[in-house]
Scaffold this motif. Sequence first.
Motif, mmCIF file in Angstrom:
data_model
loop_
_atom_site.group_PDB
_atom_site.id
_atom_site.type_symbol
_atom_site.label_atom_id
_atom_site.label_comp_id
_atom_site.label_asym_id
_atom_site.label_seq_id
_atom_site.Cartn_x
_atom_site.Cartn_y
_atom_site.Cartn_z
ATOM 1 N N ILE A 19 76.688 105.101 70.716
ATOM 2 C CA ILE A 19 77.365 105.988 71.652
ATOM 3 C C ILE A 19 77.407 107.383 71.063
ATOM 4 N N ALA A 20 77.064 108.369 71.881
ATOM 5 C CA ALA A 20 77.254 109.771 71.512
ATOM 6 C C ALA A 20 78.412 110.300 72.344
ATOM 7 N N ILE A 21 79.531 110.604 71.686
ATOM 8 C CA ILE A 21 80.698 111.130 72.391
ATOM 9 C C ILE A 21 80.609 112.649 72.422
ATOM 10 N N LEU A 22 80.542 113.192 73.610
ATOM 11 C CA LEU A 22 80.421 114.638 73.797
ATOM 12 C C LEU A 22 81.781 115.257 74.045
ATOM 13 N N GLY A 23 82.065 116.331 73.346
ATOM 14 C CA GLY A 23 83.279 117.091 73.571
ATOM 15 C C GLY A 23 82.983 118.382 74.305
ATOM 16 N N ASN A 24 83.904 119.330 74.232
ATOM 17 C CA ASN A 24 83.714 120.620 74.881
ATOM 18 C C ASN A 24 82.499 121.333 74.300
ATOM 19 N N GLN A 25 81.850 122.100 75.154
ATOM 20 C CA GLN A 25 80.694 122.913 74.763
ATOM 21 C C GLN A 25 79.534 122.079 74.219
ATOM 22 N N SER A 26 79.405 120.898 74.734
ATOM 23 C CA SER A 26 78.274 120.015 74.411
ATOM 24 C C SER A 26 78.172 119.606 72.941
ATOM 25 N N ARG A 27 79.262 119.666 72.229
ATOM 26 C CA ARG A 27 79.235 119.165 70.847
ATOM 27 C C ARG A 27 79.321 117.651 70.868
ATOM 28 N N ILE A 28 78.497 117.001 70.060
ATOM 29 C CA ILE A 28 78.650 115.558 69.893
ATOM 30 C C ILE A 28 79.654 115.338 68.782
ATOM 31 N N LEU A 29 80.772 114.765 69.162
ATOM 32 C CA LEU A 29 81.870 114.577 68.209
ATOM 33 C C LEU A 29 81.618 113.402 67.280
ATOM 34 N N GLN A 30 80.926 112.392 67.791
ATOM 35 C CA GLN A 30 80.599 111.238 66.958
ATOM 36 C C GLN A 30 79.426 110.517 67.594
ATOM 37 N N TYR A 31 78.495 110.076 66.760
ATOM 38 C CA TYR A 31 77.320 109.342 67.214
ATOM 39 C C TYR A 31 77.151 108.140 66.310
ATOM 40 N N ASP A 32 77.496 106.969 66.834
ATOM 41 C CA ASP A 32 77.518 105.779 65.985
ATOM 42 C C ASP A 32 77.547 104.550 66.874
ATOM 43 N N THR A 33 77.649 103.387 66.246
ATOM 44 C CA THR A 33 77.759 102.149 67.004
ATOM 45 C C THR A 33 79.153 102.040 67.623
ATOM 46 N N PRO A 34 79.313 101.276 68.713
ATOM 47 C CA PRO A 34 80.645 101.107 69.293
ATOM 48 C C PRO A 34 81.664 100.574 68.299
ATOM 49 N N ALA A 35 81.265 99.591 67.486
ATOM 50 C CA ALA A 35 82.203 99.010 66.522
ATOM 51 C C ALA A 35 82.684 100.049 65.524
ATOM 52 N N ALA A 36 81.764 100.885 65.038
ATOM 53 C CA ALA A 36 82.137 101.893 64.051
ATOM 54 C C ALA A 36 83.055 102.947 64.648
ATOM 55 N N ILE A 37 82.789 103.344 65.896
ATOM 56 C CA ILE A 37 83.628 104.354 66.530
ATOM 57 C C ILE A 37 85.031 103.820 66.788
ATOM 58 N N LEU A 38 85.124 102.587 67.270
ATOM 59 C CA LEU A 38 86.445 102.003 67.527
ATOM 60 C C LEU A 38 87.219 101.792 66.229
ATOM 61 N N ALA A 39 86.517 101.393 65.168
ATOM 62 C CA ALA A 39 87.193 101.129 63.899
ATOM 63 C C ALA A 39 87.556 102.405 63.156
ATOM 64 N N ASP A 40 86.770 103.465 63.335
ATOM 65 C CA ASP A 40 86.982 104.669 62.541
ATOM 66 C C ASP A 40 86.611 105.918 63.337
ATOM 67 N N PRO A 41 87.456 106.337 64.281
ATOM 68 C CA PRO A 41 87.159 107.550 65.064
ATOM 69 C C PRO A 41 87.001 108.750 64.141
ATOM 70 N N ALA A 42 86.057 109.626 64.499
ATOM 71 C CA ALA A 42 85.745 110.760 63.640
ATOM 72 C C ALA A 42 86.895 111.746 63.525
ATOM 73 N N ASP A 43 87.668 111.912 64.590
ATOM 74 C CA ASP A 43 88.775 112.854 64.559
ATOM 75 C C ASP A 43 89.777 112.484 65.652
ATOM 76 N N GLU A 44 90.815 113.298 65.784
ATOM 77 C CA GLU A 44 91.858 113.003 66.761
ATOM 78 C C GLU A 44 91.345 113.103 68.193
ATOM 79 N N THR A 45 90.382 113.988 68.427
ATOM 80 C CA THR A 45 89.820 114.116 69.772
ATOM 81 C C THR A 45 89.104 112.839 70.184
ATOM 82 N N VAL A 46 88.320 112.277 69.288
ATOM 83 C CA VAL A 46 87.640 111.012 69.578
ATOM 84 C C VAL A 46 88.658 109.898 69.768
#
Length: 424
Positions: A232-259
Motif C-alpha cells: 500500500i502507498a498511503i498518499l498525504g497532502n501534496q501527493s507525498r507518499i507517507l508510507q509504502y509497505d505491506t499492509p501488515a507492516a503499516i498496521l503494525a508500525d505506522p510511519a507517523d501520526e498522520t498515517v
Amino acid sequence: MTDTETHADPGASADSGHSAVSGVEIVLDAVTKRYPGQREPAVDNVSMTIPAGETVVLVGPSGCGKTTTMRMINRLIEPSSGTITIDGRDALSIDPDRLRRGIGYSIQQAGLFPHLTVAKNVATVPGLIGWDRKKINARTDEMLELVGLDPDTYRNRYPRQLSGGQQQRVGVARALAADPPLLLMDEPFGAVDPITRGLLQDELLRLQSELGKTIVFVTHDFTEAVKLGDRIAILGNQSRILQYDTPAAILADPADETVAGFIGADASLKQLTLTRVEDVDLGECPTATEDQPVEGLRSAIAEREWRWGLVLDRQRRPLRWVSTDHLAHASSLREIGLPVGETLTLRSTLQDALEALLSEQTATAVVTRKRGEYAGLISIDTLVGHLSNMRAEYAHGTNDAPAEQGGAVSGTGATAIAGADDAT
C-alpha cells in the motif's frame, strides 16, 4: 506469442491460451505532472517501484494525486517530467494507443459502452488489435466465465440489463480480455453496495491468485486497500507518499501520526483483513441434501451440543439452517428451516466474516468453495481466538519487524486534476 515477447512490449497483445501471463515491474522515477495556470504541480517528483505480479494500492483522500499518478502509467495523463518504465521499457517510447491496448483498465461504474452488448464490450480490445472472430468469441466466453457470468445468459445482454455488480464484472472481463500483464483499476468498486463490493473484492483476489497480473489499484478506502494490496502507498497532502509497505507492516508500525490517523482507531480489527477464511480451521455441522431422509439429519444433530444443521441442494450448496425443533415433526427436508443468509468464500477475509456473523441469528456463517459448495463454518469464537493469538505474537515480538520497503516516494503537490476518457 510467448510470455517473454508479451512482457517485452506492453503495447503488444498476448496469446489467449490457458497459461497465465505473469505481471511486469513498473518503475516511476521523479514523475511530475504540472497543469497550465497552476502554481503547484498536481504530482511532484514521485518515485516508486511496483513489483511484478503484485497488487499495489494507492490510497488517500480525494484530490491527493492518486488517480493522476495511476493515469500517467498508461498515458491517459501525460507526465510533465520524469520517466515511467514498464518491464524495463520507457512508456514514453511506445505509441500511446498501442500502450493502452496492452494495459487493462477498469474504472468506477465499469465505463461500459451502453450501445454494445456484453460480448461486444468484452471484445473491444481484442478486436482493435486484430484478433480473428473465432478467437475473440472464445476469449469473450472464457472471460465471462472467469468473472462468474454464464456466457449463454449474459453474452447478448446490454449494460442497462445488468446490476451494478454485474456491470463491474463485465468491466473487469473487458480489461483482461487481451491478457495484458498490467491492470490499472481506478476505484472500480466504489459505486456498488457494501455486500456486492465485498463479493467483487473476493472475485478480484481469486482472479489475481490465478493470473498473477501486476495491478495498480486506486481507492480512498483504507480497509479495501488492506484487503486487496500486497503493498500500500498511503498518499498525504501534496501527493507525498507517507508510507509504502505491506499492509501488515503499516498496521503494525505506522510511519507517523498522520498515517496512524488514516488507519483509524480500529487498527486491531483491520488486522482481521490480513487473514483469509481459508487460513483458519473451519467448523463443521451435520448436513444433508433435500432428498435425504429427515431421520438421518435429526439423529446427527441430536448427538451434538450445537443443535443446528444445514440442508444442501444436490450440488451441495447451502440452502437452509435447521434445528431440532424444525425437524421434530418434519417428514421432508424440503422447505423447512431458516434461509442461509450471507455466505463467505474461502478467499473472504476475517473482517468480512465478522460483518457476516453480526447479521446471523446463529452467530455462525457458512463458508463455500469456488462453485458455491459447502466448505465449513466460521464462528465468533474463531475470530476471538485468532485475535488473541495475534496479540500474543506481537507481545512476544514475533511480528513486529516491518517488511522490506517496495520503494520510496517523495515530493509535494496540489490538488490532483482528473480528466481523461476511458481508453481502449
